[in-house]
Design an enzyme around this catalytic site. Structure first.
Site: not given
Length: 139
Positions: A50-51
């Site tokens: 998710g980064c």
């Protein structure tokens, strides 16, 4: 020092800067102080999903407290994870799991991050709290 005291200290540090460019410079400075994660931990197993950038986080339980190590290939993100480690590392799993990380809004971090970086910040916090919950369940 409690989690709230550590957050208040960071809020005071950021309060001296009027411009967000100066705050970004400070985050870059903080990134340089982050101890390097073990090279063996720079693998997919430790990457935070998710980064936008690549962020690796590991946690170790010693004497009932969790100690985090991390790294990122993006310098601003590395500064952000350095702040999170400063607040959460060396705490009990229960303290970490229950922490209200209000410093993020108080220093204006969330509103000054791109949407993808803001999602990454949430993913870092989630992963750090998941480590705490996992260790809490083993105690």
């Amino acid at each position: 020092m409690t989690i709230d005291e550590a957050q208040n200290e960071i809020i005071e540090e950021f309060a001296v800067f009027d411009e967000w460019l100066d705050k970004y410079e400070y985050l870059i400075e903080l990134s340089r102080e982050l101890p390097a994660i073990d090279e063996k931990k720079r693998t997919e197993q430790y990457v935070i999903k998710g980064c936008q950038s690549r962020v690796w986080v590991d946690a170790e339980l010693r004497d009932g407290k969790i100690y985090y190590t991390a790294d990122s290939d993006a310098i601003i993100t590395k500064g952000i994870i350095a702040l999170l480690i400063r607040i959460l590392s060396g705490r009990t799993p229960q303290e970490i799991a229950g922490a209200d990380l209000y410093f993020i809004d108080r220093i204006g971090l969330r509103e000054n991050l791109s949407p993808t970086r803001a999602n990454g910040l949430l993913a870092m916090i989630k992963q750090m709290k998941l480590y705490a919950l996992a260790y809490a369940s083993k105690m």
